[in-house]
Motif scaffolding. Sequence first.
Motif, PDB file in Angstrom:
ATOM      1  N   ARG A 151       0.833  -1.205   0.000  1.00  0.00           N
ATOM      2  CA  ARG A 151       0.000   0.000   0.000  1.00  0.00           C
ATOM      3  C   ARG A 151       0.862   1.247   0.000  1.00  0.00           C
ATOM      4  NH1 ARG A 151      -4.195  -0.925   4.767  1.00  0.00           N
ATOM      5  NH2 ARG A 151      -2.237  -0.790   5.871  1.00  0.00           N
ATOM      6  N   ALA A 152       0.407   2.216  -0.759  1.00  0.00           N
ATOM      7  CA  ALA A 152       1.039   3.532  -0.777  1.00  0.00           C
ATOM      8  C   ALA A 152      -0.062   4.559  -0.581  1.00  0.00           C
ATOM      9  CB  ALA A 152       1.770   3.766  -2.086  1.00  0.00           C
ATOM     10  N   LEU A 161       6.143   2.816  -7.429  1.00  0.00           N
ATOM     11  CA  LEU A 161       5.050   3.648  -6.937  1.00  0.00           C
ATOM     12  C   LEU A 161       5.070   4.942  -7.727  1.00  0.00           C
ATOM     13  CD1 LEU A 161       5.686   3.144  -3.115  1.00  0.00           C
ATOM     14  CD2 LEU A 161       4.071   1.892  -4.570  1.00  0.00           C
ATOM     15  N   SER A 162       3.989   5.216  -8.445  1.00  0.00           N
ATOM     16  CA  SER A 162       3.905   6.427  -9.263  1.00  0.00           C
ATOM     17  C   SER A 162       2.847   7.351  -8.689  1.00  0.00           C
ATOM     18  CB  SER A 162       3.549   6.079 -10.704  1.00  0.00           C
ATOM     19  OG  SER A 162       4.506   5.204 -11.242  1.00  0.00           O
ATOM     20  N   GLY A 163       3.195   8.604  -8.559  1.00  0.00           N
ATOM     21  CA  GLY A 163       2.298   9.611  -8.000  1.00  0.00           C
ATOM     22  C   GLY A 163       2.998  10.341  -6.881  1.00  0.00           C
ATOM     23  N   GLY A 206       3.221   9.915  -0.008  1.00  0.00           N
ATOM     24  CA  GLY A 206       3.665  10.334   1.300  1.00  0.00           C
ATOM     25  C   GLY A 206       4.319   9.206   2.070  1.00  0.00           C
ATOM     26  N   ARG A 207       3.696   7.987   2.054  1.00  0.00           N
ATOM     27  CA  ARG A 207       4.253   6.857   2.770  1.00  0.00           C
ATOM     28  C   ARG A 207       3.801   5.555   2.100  1.00  0.00           C
ATOM     29  NH1 ARG A 207       1.099   9.750   6.098  1.00  0.00           N
ATOM     30  NH2 ARG A 207      -1.002   8.986   6.452  1.00  0.00           N
ATOM     31  N   ALA A 208       4.556   4.501   2.371  1.00  0.00           N
ATOM     32  CA  ALA A 208       4.228   3.178   1.809  1.00  0.00           C
ATOM     33  C   ALA A 208       4.549   2.129   2.840  1.00  0.00           C
ATOM     34  CB  ALA A 208       5.033   2.950   0.539  1.00  0.00           C
ATOM     35  N   HIS A 209       3.859   0.974   2.775  1.00  0.00           N
ATOM     36  CA  HIS A 209       4.212  -0.140   3.650  1.00  0.00           C
ATOM     37  C   HIS A 209       3.771  -1.455   3.039  1.00  0.00           C
ATOM     38  CE1 HIS A 209       0.110  -0.166   5.491  1.00  0.00           C
ATOM     39  NE2 HIS A 209       0.197   1.139   5.284  1.00  0.00           N
ATOM     40  N   VAL A 210       4.503  -2.525   3.441  1.00  0.00           N
ATOM     41  CA  VAL A 210       4.224  -3.896   2.980  1.00  0.00           C
ATOM     42  C   VAL A 210       3.984  -4.748   4.208  1.00  0.00           C
ATOM     43  CG1 VAL A 210       5.151  -5.897   1.772  1.00  0.00           C
ATOM     44  CG2 VAL A 210       5.732  -3.600   0.988  1.00  0.00           C
TER      45      VAL A 210
END
Length: 192
Positions: free
Chosen positions: A143-144, A183-185, A188-192
Motif C-alpha cells: 500500500r502507498a 510507486l507512481s504519483g 507520502g508513505r508506503a508499507h508492505v
Amino acid sequence: MIRRPPRSTLFPYTTLFRSIITAGNYDWVELKSSLPGFYLLSVENSDIRIRLALFNNREQEIINNYSYAGSEQNAIPVFLGTRRLFAMISAQDPDKAAAYKLILHNIEPIQIYPNGNKIFLKSQDNSHYLKLRILQQGVYRVRAESERYPVITRVYNLPNMQSIEQKTAAAYPLTPGDYLIVLSGKIGRAHV
C-alpha cells in the motif's frame, strides 16, 4: 510484426537520439550493461504518442508503457543482468512523425522487507522504486498513500521483470525472492 535486427545498442548513462519515427514503424534497441543492476529506460517526445515496450530476447513482451503528446517522459524500470533485453519504440499517431530521445540511467531502489512498518518517502513528481525481499510464500499487501493524489502501484518479480497481478485490492501473491515495486504519483508513505 516483422522482427528486425536492432538498429543500435544502448548502454547505461548514454542517450540515443533518433531523428524520425512514423506511425506503423518501430525501432529496436538492445540494452546492455557491464554490471547487473536497476535502470530506468525512458523516451522523451513532445509531439506524438509513443509506445515503449521491453522484450526478452525479442520474442516475449515483458512490459510496455505509452506516452501521450505533450507528456514529458515515458519510462520503464529495467533490471539488466546476463540475459538479452530489447526495447521497441513505436509511434502510435497516424499521419504524424517526430524525433525522440531514448535514455538509460541507473536507479537505486530502496531495500525493504515485509514487516508492516511504514516507510516515509519524499513527495516527488516522478516514481519511487523499492526492492522487496520475500522469504516466505504468501499474499502480501503493498500500500502507498497520498493525501491528494492517486498512487499507482506496480510489482515486478526479479530478475525477469514479469508483472505480478493483484489477487485482491493491493494484495499480491508472492513467492520467496526479490521484487521491484514501482510507486507512481505524489506519495507520502508506503508499507508492505
